[in-house]
Design an enzyme around this catalytic site. Structure first.
Site, PDB file in Angstrom:
ATOM      1  N   THR A  80       0.894  -1.150   0.000  1.00  0.00           N
ATOM      2  CA  THR A  80       0.000   0.000   0.000  1.00  0.00           C
ATOM      3  C   THR A  80       0.931   1.198   0.000  1.00  0.00           C
ATOM      4  O   THR A  80       2.078   1.070   0.419  1.00  0.00           O
ATOM      5  CB  THR A  80      -0.886   0.001   1.279  1.00  0.00           C
ATOM      6  OG1 THR A  80      -1.834  -1.050   1.217  1.00  0.00           O
ATOM      7  CG2 THR A  80      -1.637   1.304   1.441  1.00  0.00           C
ATOM      8  N   GLY A  82     -10.013  -3.702   1.607  1.00  0.00           N
ATOM      9  CA  GLY A  82      -9.298  -3.662   2.872  1.00  0.00           C
ATOM     10  C   GLY A  82      -9.492  -2.353   3.606  1.00  0.00           C
ATOM     11  O   GLY A  82     -10.499  -1.668   3.440  1.00  0.00           O
ATOM     12  N   ASP A  83      -8.488  -1.982   4.399  1.00  0.00           N
ATOM     13  CA  ASP A  83      -8.627  -0.801   5.253  1.00  0.00           C
ATOM     14  C   ASP A  83      -8.292   0.511   4.541  1.00  0.00           C
ATOM     15  O   ASP A  83      -8.690   1.581   4.991  1.00  0.00           O
ATOM     16  CB  ASP A  83      -7.715  -0.934   6.475  1.00  0.00           C
ATOM     17  CG  ASP A  83      -6.234  -0.946   6.087  1.00  0.00           C
ATOM     18  OD1 ASP A  83      -5.852  -1.815   5.285  1.00  0.00           O
ATOM     19  OD2 ASP A  83      -5.469  -0.110   6.586  1.00  0.00           O
ATOM     20  N   THR A  94      -0.532   0.638   6.512  1.00  0.00           N
ATOM     21  CA  THR A  94      -0.217  -0.394   5.537  1.00  0.00           C
ATOM     22  C   THR A  94      -0.051  -1.719   6.259  1.00  0.00           C
ATOM     23  O   THR A  94       0.586  -1.785   7.307  1.00  0.00           O
ATOM     24  CB  THR A  94       1.061  -0.065   4.746  1.00  0.00           C
ATOM     25  OG1 THR A  94       1.426  -1.201   3.947  1.00  0.00           O
ATOM     26  CG2 THR A  94       2.225   0.281   5.659  1.00  0.00           C
TER      27      THR A  94
END
Length: 319
Positions: A183, A213-214, A234
């Protein structure tokens, strides 16, 4: 108000294992990190906004095929790209994010577009791509996002029948597949005292079912509040989502009065690590202090302030 400025960025936690990292590859990663850092720092030196600085830094990382974002995004199970990004303005508390975009050259620009030109926070494919086209953001054909390395990763992951996080090579004996993350992100404090954060990712190799994802989730992968800190995360997104990592750090600072360094240490090492949440983050607080914590083997990271020289690190013993 202090005119201190600060910028920190990351290109993914986990990194390429030391045993696989060549000197040439490491030079390339460090050069790319420095270029992105200088792009963002140039904005801050000229009294520009933290928001512009983090966008510029992340755009450079998205344009670099070395990182799992934008041009270097990994392939999904179906053989295309689904990219996520988010951005947050610590001055206003406004935020924008996109999930699963396929054609936008710079997903972080689409995230800012959502923040500044809609009443929403998070838009997903195909609507997010359509919004970008309506506002004339640059888009690219699928071939633009193709890199042979990422395609080879997909073929290996398909053969192994599993999802793979960024930087993975064929799984080695006793190797934990969760150790390879990818990321990009940046955080900044500008000379006006304002904070901002931005995060962008291509997700997981061989991911299915439009997994998210986040990275595009405000409070988990990205957070910015002038009163406390700006955070870009990340790592293994499912753990960061469940722990609401970015916001948790801000809460520890706001409600318990902890320093940035201590709040980051508690979340990354005391909360995430024991449950298998491997990864890291970059952070800056309202005074311009920088933190770059991670609990993985390494994290591509860089920082620069008006009072400190450029710092670039890859592995865990580099300060």
């Amino acid at each position: 108000m202090s005119n201190t400025w600060a910028l920190a960025l990351h290109g993914g936690a986990g990194t390429i294992a030391r045993t696989s990292m060549t000197a040439e590859a490491e030079r390339a990663y460090r050069a790319a990190l420095q270029e992105a850092l200088e792009a963002g720092a140039d904005v801050l030196r000229r009294h520009g906004s933290a928001l512009d600085a983090v966008e510029q830094a992340v755009r450079r990382l998205e344009d670099c095929p070395l990182f799992n974002a934008g041009r270097g995004a990994v392939f999904t199970h179906e053989g295309h790209h689904e990219m996520d990004a988010s951005i947050m303005d610590g001055r206003t508390g406004l935020a924008g994010a996109v999930a699963g975009v396929r054609a936008v050259q710079n997903p972080i620009r689409a995230a800012r577009l959502v923040m500044e030109h809609t009443d929403h926070v998070l838009l997903a494919y195909p609507g997010a791509d359509e919004l970008a086209r309506q506002h004339n953001l640059p888009t690219q054909p699928a071939e633009y996002f193709f890199t042979q390395h990422r395609y080879d990763q997909l073929q290996e992951a398909l053969q192994e029948g599993r999802m793979r996080l960024d930087h993975s090579q064929a799984q080695l004996p006793n190797e934990d597949p969760k150790k390879k993350m990818g990321t990009v992100g940046a955080v900044a404090r500008d000379q006006h005292g304002h904070l901002a954060a931005a995060t962008s990712t291509g997700g997981m190799t061989n991911k299915r079912y439009s997994r998210i994802g986040d990275s595009p989730i405000i409070g988990s992968g990205t957070w910015a509040d002038d009163r406390t800190c700006a955070i870009s995360c990340t790592g293994h997104g499912e753990y960061f989502l469940r722990a609401v990592v970015a916001h948790d750090i801000a809460c520890l600072m706001e409600y318990r009065g902890l320093s940035l360094a201590e709040a980051c240490r508690i979340v990354v090492h005391d909360k995430l690590a024991p449950v298998g949440g491997e990864g890291g983050l970059v952070a800056v607080d309202s005074a311009g202090h920088v933190a770059l914590p991670f609990n993985s083997e390494g994290m591509y990271r860089a920082s620069l302030t008006d009072t400190t020289p450029i710092y670039i690190g890859v592995y865990g013993d580099e300060g």
